[in-house]
Each structure stands twice: as C-alpha cells, then as structure tokens.
Design an enzyme around this catalytic site. Sequence first.
Site, mmCIF file in Angstrom:
data_model
loop_
_atom_site.group_PDB
_atom_site.id
_atom_site.type_symbol
_atom_site.label_atom_id
_atom_site.label_comp_id
_atom_site.label_asym_id
_atom_site.label_seq_id
_atom_site.Cartn_x
_atom_site.Cartn_y
_atom_site.Cartn_z
ATOM 1 C CG HIS A 151 -28.503 29.918 57.696
ATOM 2 N ND1 HIS A 151 -26.854 29.194 58.164
ATOM 3 C CD2 HIS A 151 -28.052 30.263 56.431
ATOM 4 C CE1 HIS A 151 -25.819 29.705 56.653
ATOM 5 N NE2 HIS A 151 -26.360 30.682 56.247
ATOM 6 C CE LYS A 186 -28.736 26.520 55.081
ATOM 7 N NZ LYS A 186 -28.848 27.013 53.656
HETATM 8 P P1 NAP Z 1 -36.816 28.797 46.757
HETATM 9 O O1 NAP Z 1 -36.659 30.618 47.591
HETATM 10 O O2 NAP Z 1 -36.745 28.025 47.860
HETATM 11 O O3 NAP Z 1 -36.813 28.769 45.469
HETATM 12 C C1 NAP Z 1 -35.837 27.951 44.825
HETATM 13 C C2 NAP Z 1 -36.354 27.970 43.441
HETATM 14 O O4 NAP Z 1 -36.443 26.983 42.816
HETATM 15 C C3 NAP Z 1 -38.495 28.275 43.278
HETATM 16 O O5 NAP Z 1 -38.727 29.347 43.266
HETATM 17 C C4 NAP Z 1 -38.180 26.817 42.360
HETATM 18 O O6 NAP Z 1 -39.565 27.186 41.837
HETATM 19 C C5 NAP Z 1 -37.763 26.710 41.824
HETATM 20 N N1 NAP Z 1 -37.388 25.627 41.378
HETATM 21 C C6 NAP Z 1 -37.138 24.533 41.393
HETATM 22 N N2 NAP Z 1 -37.138 23.392 40.827
HETATM 23 C C7 NAP Z 1 -37.393 23.792 39.644
HETATM 24 C C8 NAP Z 1 -36.518 23.367 38.619
HETATM 25 N N3 NAP Z 1 -36.425 22.470 37.555
HETATM 26 N N4 NAP Z 1 -36.517 24.079 37.396
HETATM 27 C C9 NAP Z 1 -36.461 25.882 37.439
HETATM 28 N N5 NAP Z 1 -36.958 26.664 38.887
HETATM 29 C C10 NAP Z 1 -37.018 25.654 39.782
HETATM 30 O O7 NAP Z 1 -34.979 28.854 47.520
HETATM 31 P P2 NAP Z 1 -33.430 30.322 47.419
HETATM 32 O O8 NAP Z 1 -33.423 30.296 49.333
HETATM 33 O O9 NAP Z 1 -34.021 30.577 46.454
HETATM 34 O O10 NAP Z 1 -33.153 28.385 47.480
HETATM 35 C C11 NAP Z 1 -32.077 28.833 46.229
HETATM 36 C C12 NAP Z 1 -30.658 27.615 46.462
HETATM 37 O O11 NAP Z 1 -29.773 28.478 46.672
HETATM 38 C C13 NAP Z 1 -31.007 26.367 47.391
HETATM 39 O O12 NAP Z 1 -29.618 25.247 47.025
HETATM 40 C C14 NAP Z 1 -30.497 27.641 49.080
HETATM 41 O O13 NAP Z 1 -29.560 26.467 49.768
HETATM 42 C C15 NAP Z 1 -29.230 27.696 47.749
HETATM 43 N N6 NAP Z 1 -28.400 29.039 48.235
HETATM 44 C C16 NAP Z 1 -27.051 29.611 48.024
HETATM 45 C C17 NAP Z 1 -26.925 30.260 47.993
HETATM 46 C C18 NAP Z 1 -24.933 31.025 47.413
HETATM 47 O O14 NAP Z 1 -24.890 31.817 47.865
HETATM 48 N N7 NAP Z 1 -24.577 30.241 47.050
HETATM 49 C C19 NAP Z 1 -27.323 31.405 48.600
HETATM 50 C C20 NAP Z 1 -28.351 31.013 49.168
HETATM 51 C C21 NAP Z 1 -29.096 29.912 49.438
HETATM 52 P P3 NAP Z 1 -41.215 26.754 42.424
HETATM 53 O O15 NAP Z 1 -41.530 27.614 43.934
HETATM 54 O O16 NAP Z 1 -41.997 26.868 41.484
HETATM 55 O O17 NAP Z 1 -41.255 25.635 42.925
#
Ligand code: NAP
Length: 247
Positions: free
Chosen positions: A133, A137
Amino acid sequence: MTKVGVLGAKGKLGSVICEGIGASDDLELVARIGSQDTLDTLVEAGAEAVVDVTTPAAVMDNLRFCVEHGIHAVVGTTGFDDERLATLRGWLADAPGVGVLIAPNFSIGAILMMQLAAKAAPYFESVEIVELHHPTKADAPSGTAQRTAHLIAEARRAAGAGAVPDATETALDGARGAEVDGIRVHALRIRGLVAHQEVVLGGVGETLTIRHDSLDRASFTQGALAGLRAVSDHPGLTVGLEHVLGL
Ligand code: NAP
C-alpha cells in the site's frame, strides 16, 4: 431514487464515492457528512442509506445513530473485530428491517482474489500473503489481508490441512511478518502504490500467485454503489460484499 448520505465525504475514499453517486441515475446524494457535521443532517435530509468511510474511531458512533434512526449502512471503514460485530448485532436485534453491510473491500477484483485464494488454499501446503500500500496508510496489515488470511485458514481447516510448514528457528522481529489465523502476512508501504495484494501458494514443484491491483480509488466506487443498492434487502448484519453481489 434512493436517498443516500456519505459519512467521511471529504476523505480520499468518500470523495470518489460521492462522485460515483452523483453520476448514478438511481441514487441521490442528500448529505455529505464530515467530522465537524452533525448526524442529524441525515435525518433532516431523509437519507435512507449511508456509506461510512470515516475512521475506526468514529464508525461505531455513526452506526449506532444510523441503526437507531432506521438508516441502512454500507461500511467501508476498517477495524471491525468480533467484539464490534457482536455489538452491531445487538443494536440490529432492536431494529428489525435495518441492514448493515460491512465491506472490508469495495473492489470487485479484490473480492474475487480473496475467493480464489480460499478456493486454492486446500490444494497447497504453503501459503503466505503480501499486501502492498501507499505509505500514508495507518494500519497494517490491511483489513483485506486479514480477511484473506481468515478465509484461507477456514478453507484449510475445513479440508483438514495442517499448519503451513516453516522451519525458521531464529528470526529478526517482523522478518516472517504478522501471523493472522496461522497465516503469515507481510505488509509493504511504498510511495506510488495504491492498494495491492499477492497470495503466494506453494506445493511440491509448483507455485500459484494470485495478485490483485487497485490502480485508482475509483475501483472502490462500483462496489460501494452495489452495496447501497442491495443493503435494504439484507436486514441485520452482513459481512462481505460478496454476499450481496452473488459471487
Ligand atoms: P481519509 O482520507 O482520512 O478520510 C476519512 C474521512 O473521515 C475524513 O475526511 C474525516 O474528516 C472523516 N471523518 C472522521 N471522523 C468522522 C466522523 N465522526 N463523521 C464523519 N466523518 C468523519 O481516509 P480514506 O483513505 O478515505 O479511508 C477511510 C476509511 O476507509 C479507512 O478506514 C480506510 O481503511 C477505509 N478504506 C476502505 C476501503 C474499502 O474498500 N472498504 C478502501 C480504502 C480505504 P476530517 O478530515 O474532517 O477529519
């Protein structure tokens, strides 16, 4: 049109899912929720289902709110262990008809990679997982790698296979990776990569490598949208997108 909200809408994954919902003709994006927004917005906007792609620290509070308000949820956020799943089942028992779909991976290719690995696992003595990755991450090994390890371990147990052979007697810390359900998992963090995984299987005189590459976060959109379309037909807790895709 199904009215949907995205929790974590400004994040890396949330923003591409918002684009995908915006481009679909059967889903209407009615709420984009970030960490500073109130979840009441979901109710006010009439959201019928949400996608949660936030953080392991935030997701349980979000889900409790959704379940209590009768809103279906598709969850891409990682970090679900047995304890969290049991808590969710408890909440859902009091909310008949509400569906929560935990999707450790939204990518169709990755889901197929996991299924192929589980199918192959009983036929090979050795198996190890290498996940690769981007270096921003936060967790290792990835949720996908851990789920793959559990699926492989289950398939091996069902087939009566023994432990994976390994004669290592001395090793530096981490040299043999992490052990997940008896399966070795190695995590690489490399600038330029998105999300990749290899399952390397070996038997006498042959190896089989099953590899999946997510080259762009857009690869997660179709799975997330498929989950949103299906979740209301799957009340209770469902773990794994494969169960709603018929894979
Ligand atoms: P990211 O860019 O850090 O985005 C996370 C977002 O969540 C941020 O914009 C943050 O907002 C927001 N957030 C935090 N607390 C919150 C709350 N209480 N209510 C609403 N929004 C909130 O992370 P990412 O790469 O998009 O990944 C997000 C999650 O998905 C992670 O757990 C990752 O491991 C997972 N993921 C899953 C897959 C899949 O296929 N299932 C694929 C990739 C990633 P702020 O910036 O305002 O704090």
